[in-house]
Design a protein around this motif. Sequence first.
Motif, PDB file in Angstrom:
ATOM      1  N   LEU B  16       0.832  -1.214   0.000  1.00 47.94           N
ATOM      2  CA  LEU B  16       0.000   0.000   0.000  1.00 47.94           C
ATOM      3  C   LEU B  16       0.863   1.259   0.000  1.00 47.94           C
ATOM      4  O   LEU B  16       0.528   2.239  -0.657  1.00 47.94           O
ATOM      5  N   THR B  19       2.179   1.680  -3.463  1.00 45.62           N
ATOM      6  CA  THR B  19       1.069   2.139  -4.320  1.00 45.62           C
ATOM      7  C   THR B  19       0.846   3.641  -4.139  1.00 45.62           C
ATOM      8  O   THR B  19       0.701   4.384  -5.120  1.00 45.62           O
ATOM      9  N   VAL B  23       1.107   6.698  -6.826  1.00 45.56           N
ATOM     10  CA  VAL B  23       0.032   7.673  -7.075  1.00 45.56           C
ATOM     11  C   VAL B  23       0.591   9.093  -6.973  1.00 45.56           C
ATOM     12  O   VAL B  23       0.358   9.930  -7.854  1.00 45.56           O
ATOM     13  N   VAL B  73      -8.993  12.065  -6.639  1.00 44.89           N
ATOM     14  CA  VAL B  73      -9.615  11.088  -7.545  1.00 44.89           C
ATOM     15  C   VAL B  73      -8.731   9.843  -7.655  1.00 44.89           C
ATOM     16  O   VAL B  73      -9.228   8.705  -7.590  1.00 44.89           O
ATOM     17  N   SER B  74      -7.430  10.042  -7.793  1.00 43.20           N
ATOM     18  CA  SER B  74      -6.513   8.907  -7.979  1.00 43.20           C
ATOM     19  C   SER B  74      -6.469   8.003  -6.749  1.00 43.20           C
ATOM     20  O   SER B  74      -6.523   6.779  -6.868  1.00 43.20           O
ATOM     21  N   ALA B  77      -9.842   6.190  -6.406  1.00 44.53           N
ATOM     22  CA  ALA B  77      -9.974   5.141  -7.428  1.00 44.53           C
ATOM     23  C   ALA B  77      -9.100   3.930  -7.096  1.00 44.53           C
ATOM     24  O   ALA B  77      -9.525   2.785  -7.278  1.00 44.53           O
ATOM     25  N   THR B  78      -7.905   4.199  -6.579  1.00 45.73           N
ATOM     26  CA  THR B  78      -6.994   3.091  -6.234  1.00 45.73           C
ATOM     27  C   THR B  78      -7.593   2.253  -5.108  1.00 45.73           C
ATOM     28  O   THR B  78      -7.577   1.019  -5.167  1.00 45.73           O
ATOM     29  N   LEU B  80     -10.793   2.079  -4.308  1.00 50.74           N
ATOM     30  CA  LEU B  80     -11.998   1.428  -4.868  1.00 50.74           C
ATOM     31  C   LEU B  80     -11.605   0.161  -5.628  1.00 50.74           C
ATOM     32  O   LEU B  80     -12.215  -0.901  -5.475  1.00 50.74           O
ATOM     33  N   LEU B  81     -10.553   0.286  -6.420  1.00 50.17           N
ATOM     34  CA  LEU B  81     -10.065  -0.847  -7.217  1.00 50.17           C
ATOM     35  C   LEU B  81      -9.576  -1.984  -6.321  1.00 50.17           C
ATOM     36  O   LEU B  81      -9.856  -3.157  -6.584  1.00 50.17           O
ATOM     37  N   LEU B  82      -8.892  -1.604  -5.241  1.00 51.75           N
ATOM     38  CA  LEU B  82      -8.397  -2.596  -4.279  1.00 51.75           C
ATOM     39  C   LEU B  82      -9.567  -3.375  -3.675  1.00 51.75           C
ATOM     40  O   LEU B  82      -9.558  -4.614  -3.628  1.00 51.75           O
ATOM     41  N   ILE B  84     -12.711  -3.648  -4.861  1.00 51.45           N
ATOM     42  CA  ILE B  84     -13.413  -4.436  -5.895  1.00 51.45           C
ATOM     43  C   ILE B  84     -12.645  -5.726  -6.183  1.00 51.45           C
ATOM     44  O   ILE B  84     -13.219  -6.815  -6.212  1.00 51.45           O
ATOM     45  N   THR B  85     -11.319  -5.613  -6.393  1.00 47.38           N
ATOM     46  CA  THR B  85     -10.531  -6.796  -6.772  1.00 47.38           C
ATOM     47  C   THR B  85     -10.511  -7.832  -5.651  1.00 47.38           C
ATOM     48  O   THR B  85     -10.670  -9.030  -5.911  1.00 47.38           O
ATOM     49  N   ILE B  86     -10.335  -7.379  -4.403  1.00 46.63           N
ATOM     50  CA  ILE B  86     -10.321  -8.338  -3.287  1.00 46.63           C
ATOM     51  C   ILE B  86     -11.689  -9.011  -3.161  1.00 46.63           C
ATOM     52  O   ILE B  86     -11.769 -10.225  -2.940  1.00 46.63           O
ATOM     53  N   VAL B  88     -13.911  -9.530  -5.598  1.00 46.26           N
ATOM     54  CA  VAL B  88     -14.035 -10.485  -6.717  1.00 46.26           C
ATOM     55  C   VAL B  88     -13.204 -11.739  -6.417  1.00 46.26           C
ATOM     56  O   VAL B  88     -13.684 -12.873  -6.571  1.00 46.26           O
ATOM     57  N   ALA B  89     -11.968 -11.537  -5.948  1.00 44.63           N
ATOM     58  CA  ALA B  89     -11.081 -12.672  -5.654  1.00 44.63           C
ATOM     59  C   ALA B  89     -11.658 -13.556  -4.552  1.00 44.63           C
ATOM     60  O   ALA B  89     -11.608 -14.787  -4.632  1.00 44.63           O
TER      61      ALA B  89
END
Lengths: 235, 99
Positions: B16, B19, B23, B73-74, B77-78, B80-82, B84-86, B88-89
């Motif tokens: 993190l 990451t 950013v 925003v960045s 979004a990062t 949010l993506l984290l 969403i991906t976790i 889904v996984a």
Amino acid sequence: MHIPDGLLSPTITIAAFIITIIFWIISFKKIKLTEQQVPMMGLLTALFFAAMMMNFPIIGPTTAHLLGGAVIGLILGPFAGLISMSIILVLQALLFGDGGLLALGVNVLNIGIIGVFIPCITFTALNKLFKPKIGTRLYATIFISTFLGCLTPAIAAGIEIGLSPLSPWYGLSIAVPAMAINHSIIGTAEGIVTVILIATLLKLRPDVLEKSQILGKITLFKHKTKNEETLNDRE
Amino acid sequence: MTENKKLNQKTILICLTVTLIFVLLGVFCFSYANETLDLKADELGLKEQTIYDPPFPDYNITNFENKWSNLIVSVTATLLLLIITITVAKVISKKKDQK
């Protein structure tokens, strides 16, 4: 690398969507994730989404960014890699207009499928051929696989743009070299980043790589598994 | 707490941090983007055709285009993506376990 809307012919757009959907179905069926790989998938996806925001100057006024498909594919396997890259590309298209919505199929095909599966296939083939142990040979194999994982999507994008009658690039002879030259430079950078990341993981968290569909097949883990099996047999 | 959990937490923290550094570098140092496709379009005097207006064009808040809105925003979004991906996984992993 992200192709916007209005540049590609409908035939290429539709064909790419069909290929992408087929790969999505296969990936959701074939994906295998261990308990440790679940947070790793989220972290790597976030890491390379952030890495894509950095635009490095290359030739003249042109910039390019890292892709990340190769490293995610090598660490988590090609199916998880495709799903990770697809989540990034969908979010980029929907929220930021980075890559078109109609071109999403093409962008997933290039960055998510070609950019992930080519390095995984290359690594598997080179690993079978040379059986590299930890050291220069293994890192060279990772570097070559990643480099190809950056170059081939660019060539694919060049071909798709070059073949589209709507494209202002006037054919393959302009589109392919323009994309390939720039991305061979960024491919070199991505290769170095991937080698550093995997070398660090091999040193600090080999357990994450041990169950990997791709990197789990390297000599180090194969010997370890064989030794464990022998010990179990003795017990 | 087991050693494995501690190790996992350490890995998460390092990832993190890296990451966040990416950013920050992306927003403040390497934000200028002029990719091959954009350059060629500019040379030919072409404008991008869009079928949809994204809520945060070019990673910015409309009417507040500056580095700070870019950063907000960045980072959002990062994260949010984290998430969403976790999610889904985890869903995939659970479904596979049930099978």
